[in-house]
Design a protein around this motif. Sequence first.
Motif, PDB file in Angstrom:
ATOM      1  N   MET A 169      -2.320  11.434  -5.354  1.00 34.04           N
ATOM      2  CA  MET A 169      -2.188  10.722  -4.091  1.00 34.04           C
ATOM      3  C   MET A 169      -0.745  10.427  -3.703  1.00 34.04           C
ATOM      4  O   MET A 169      -0.343  10.604  -2.539  1.00 34.04           O
ATOM      5  N   ASP A 170       0.049   9.966  -4.640  1.00 32.82           N
ATOM      6  CA  ASP A 170       1.350   9.395  -4.297  1.00 32.82           C
ATOM      7  C   ASP A 170       2.372  10.385  -3.742  1.00 32.82           C
ATOM      8  O   ASP A 170       3.202   9.996  -2.913  1.00 32.82           O
TER       9      ASP A 170
ATOM     10  N   THR B 259       1.006   2.598 -11.825  1.00 33.88           N
ATOM     11  CA  THR B 259       0.702   3.834 -11.086  1.00 33.88           C
ATOM     12  C   THR B 259       1.410   5.038 -11.675  1.00 33.88           C
ATOM     13  O   THR B 259       0.982   6.184 -11.476  1.00 33.88           O
TER      14      THR B 259
ATOM     15  N   ARG C 121      -0.520   4.848   0.915  1.00 35.36           N
ATOM     16  CA  ARG C 121      -1.600   5.442   0.121  1.00 35.36           C
ATOM     17  C   ARG C 121      -2.889   5.573   0.937  1.00 35.36           C
ATOM     18  O   ARG C 121      -3.678   6.489   0.702  1.00 35.36           O
TER      19      ARG C 121
ATOM     20  N   ASN D 279       0.818  -1.216   0.000  1.00 33.57           N
ATOM     21  CA  ASN D 279       0.000   0.000   0.000  1.00 33.57           C
ATOM     22  C   ASN D 279       0.847   1.260   0.000  1.00 33.57           C
ATOM     23  O   ASN D 279       0.471   2.281  -0.584  1.00 33.57           O
TER      24      ASN D 279
ATOM     25  N   SER E  52      -2.443   8.684   2.769  1.00 30.45           N
ATOM     26  CA  SER E  52      -2.617   9.811   1.856  1.00 30.45           C
ATOM     27  C   SER E  52      -4.097  10.088   1.619  1.00 30.45           C
ATOM     28  O   SER E  52      -4.536  11.245   1.622  1.00 30.45           O
ATOM     29  N   ARG E  53      -4.884   9.049   1.402  1.00 29.41           N
ATOM     30  CA  ARG E  53      -6.320   9.242   1.167  1.00 29.41           C
ATOM     31  C   ARG E  53      -6.980   9.912   2.363  1.00 29.41           C
ATOM     32  O   ARG E  53      -7.818  10.804   2.206  1.00 29.41           O
TER      33      ARG E  53
ATOM     34  N   SER F  17       1.760  10.253  -0.217  1.00 27.47           N
ATOM     35  CA  SER F  17       2.190   8.937   0.277  1.00 27.47           C
ATOM     36  C   SER F  17       3.695   8.933   0.521  1.00 27.47           C
ATOM     37  O   SER F  17       4.177   8.437   1.557  1.00 27.47           O
TER      38      SER F  17
ATOM     39  N   HIS G 219      -3.130   8.592  -9.039  1.00 27.75           N
ATOM     40  CA  HIS G 219      -1.878   8.417  -8.297  1.00 27.75           C
ATOM     41  C   HIS G 219      -0.970   9.644  -8.358  1.00 27.75           C
ATOM     42  O   HIS G 219      -0.173   9.862  -7.443  1.00 27.75           O
TER      43      HIS G 219
END
Length: 786
Positions: free
Chosen positions: A419-420, A406, A371, A368, A374-375, A423, A416
């Motif tokens: 998000m990433d 991704t 992530r 994961n 991050s969400r 993360s 991504h």
Amino acid sequence: MKMPTEGIRQCGEVRMKRALWLVLILTLGTVLSGCKSEYSGDVGGASNGGNGSLIGNYNPEGQRQYERQCASCHGVDGNGTPIGSSLVACSTCTTLSVLADEISRTMPIGNVGNCSGSCASDTAEYILYAFNGYNLAAATTTLEGVVNHELSATLRSAALQLAGRLPTASEIAMVEKNGEAGLSLALNQLMNEENFYQWLMEAFNEQLLTDKYLTSNQFEGGVNLLDPDDYPQRKWYNDAYPADEQSSIRGCVRTLTNDAVAREPLELVRYAAQNGLPHTLYMNADYMMVNWYSQQVYEATLVDPGTSFKQLAEPVCDANGVKVYYDPNDFRPARVTKNLEYEMGGLYHAGVLTSPMFLNRYPTTFTNRNRHRSRIVFDYFLDTDILKIEGDRPGDGIGTGTANPTLLDPACYACHQVMDPVSSAFQHFTERGQFIVTGSTSPNRWDSSDIEPAGLAGKTIPLSGSSGYFRNMLQWLGNEIANDPRFIRATMRTLYSAIIGQEPLEAPGESGSDADKVAYNSQRAVINTIGQAMAADGWNIKTGVKGIIMSPYYRAKAVDAGKLVSNQHIGASQFLSPEQMQRKLQATLGFGWDEFRNENNRIMYGGIDSDSITERIREPSGLTIAIQQRMASEMACRASALDFTRSAAERKLFRFVEPTTTPEDASGTINAQAVSMIKHNLQHLHWVLLGEQLDINSSELQASYDLFYQVWSQGQQLLANSGNYDPNPGASLEWECRGRWYRLADGRTGDTLPTELRIERDDHYSIRAWMAVMTYLLSDYRFAYE
């Protein structure tokens, strides 16, 4: 004691009419009636056009850029979508330069920096013209026709909700004399009380859910999450109180220590509010919060080393001659400066982002790769649901065969790339929240070649040089979030949900009706304005709380259907949580319901445990209604005689009558003076318990009087039938209903009252008549809602 029920049954019709009236209220959106106070529509900031004038100039190139790069998130008409907020009265729609700068720095979300310079200024001009001119004026004026509660009723609701008490006579007088200015001052006073800060932490826990780790939910839940290599003193109490005979003191200290560790991120919210500091510390404080007990765990250094923790006059823990006096509510900023196992120099802090409780509540896995964290960051702190970003996700969760989907698969990358980077900012924290800097020789391995570099909104965290953030990436992230306009929205969402009892309206999207769009824009305009005022006031979270309380979304009592385009989300009335109900009982009766000490009862009444049950019940079930009725019967029994043991001035319930105050004298003649006193006390009970101010001649008050009279009248016959004995057994109160014990705040039986103060008999049957009235009022839906 035989309790007549005929009178209560005969009042069932009145209660049923109340229930039907509530259904009608909820259906039509008309929340009773009262003095009229129309909302002006002046939302400040970007409003500027409350009179219908247009803002800015039509810019065709801005429209083209908007439709090409912005409309997919914010909607063609600017009303927003699940991934993009409304642009009507948006927090940065204040001036052309401010909005253009925001577009340049943070938009579009999937390709930051793609619209800068003239693109940003053209788009900003179009947004101000199209969505903050006529549309904004139309949205805000739709709140005309809203009728607000009287100021004293608003103060009562706010006092119960925020401070767990009823307003004082002086506060009511101040409001009645000074109007809204007086209400504002009264709210300031309420928000300086301890119960307000407890409420504030409860509000943020409903989102954060870190109370999962309290001792009441898990034995040593918070302490056990800490790595013993990093924190060898995490269970310091075992060494401090090792002997078997010290087990009681050890258990007490262990509970205080664990709960201090568990509530650390919530105490940061409280600390900022209590000391007039910016709420942005929630994101970027370079310290954590500890009390004396948790300081031993972390071996933390106080930010102000010249101070010492407060000790109370009475011991907090006391067993076998060992006493501990340190106040468990005295939390202070501190830093972990000791060396951790894998990193010299100690742990850095970044508000809640580096809290061990937050990191454990929202863990990660090897695949994961943060992530999930991050969400949560986007959802809780940036008011953005990443999962609603447009894109085609493979049904089985696996890419199309691309080596690194991704980064290289467009369907994956749309999400991504947002998000990433966040993360990656968590890369130094393991799945258990342990701080271990990544590297080729580190146990916490991190391959940066297959994930976006750490950053936010198109910015990449500088990692090297004098301004590099390699070790403390989350400090950079916390500062960026604190300065992001979306943090204002996220904070207001948390406050609004806690105060109103409902989430703010979701963006209706292109398919929404005109009424839905108007309702959403109206609400967003008011909430955004309150948020801007909060940020402008040094990020004082009390300003946000007060703004919502003063708004029509809290105060609305009725609406003029002829003026209000949409009645969605007008007026606040929420089913009380067990904690709120307990505080209301303490405020109105003087003590709570001891059954609420049982976790199962709290859960069945709609509470949460922040673990498996994470959402409160907002609409009561048959079970919760049955619990309320049981509570009403038991609390009426326990409170009535006990209240009469106090002097009239000290009573909460029966200030205008005595047990000898009966509707008729010994000859059966109506006692007009006594009837007046009884009705006067009924007015008081309706205000204290239900928040309604009734005329002495109202049908509602008469129904309550009829119940009192019928039960009292039937009681006279019961007393007469058992009158051949001395003392008359019919006059004896049930054991639990007697006024012979003090009651603790949580409802448990305390010390026995002195003999001369006890009330164990009801020779006139008036106390039991008052019990019937109390049961009737406490079982009313309006007591369970606030």
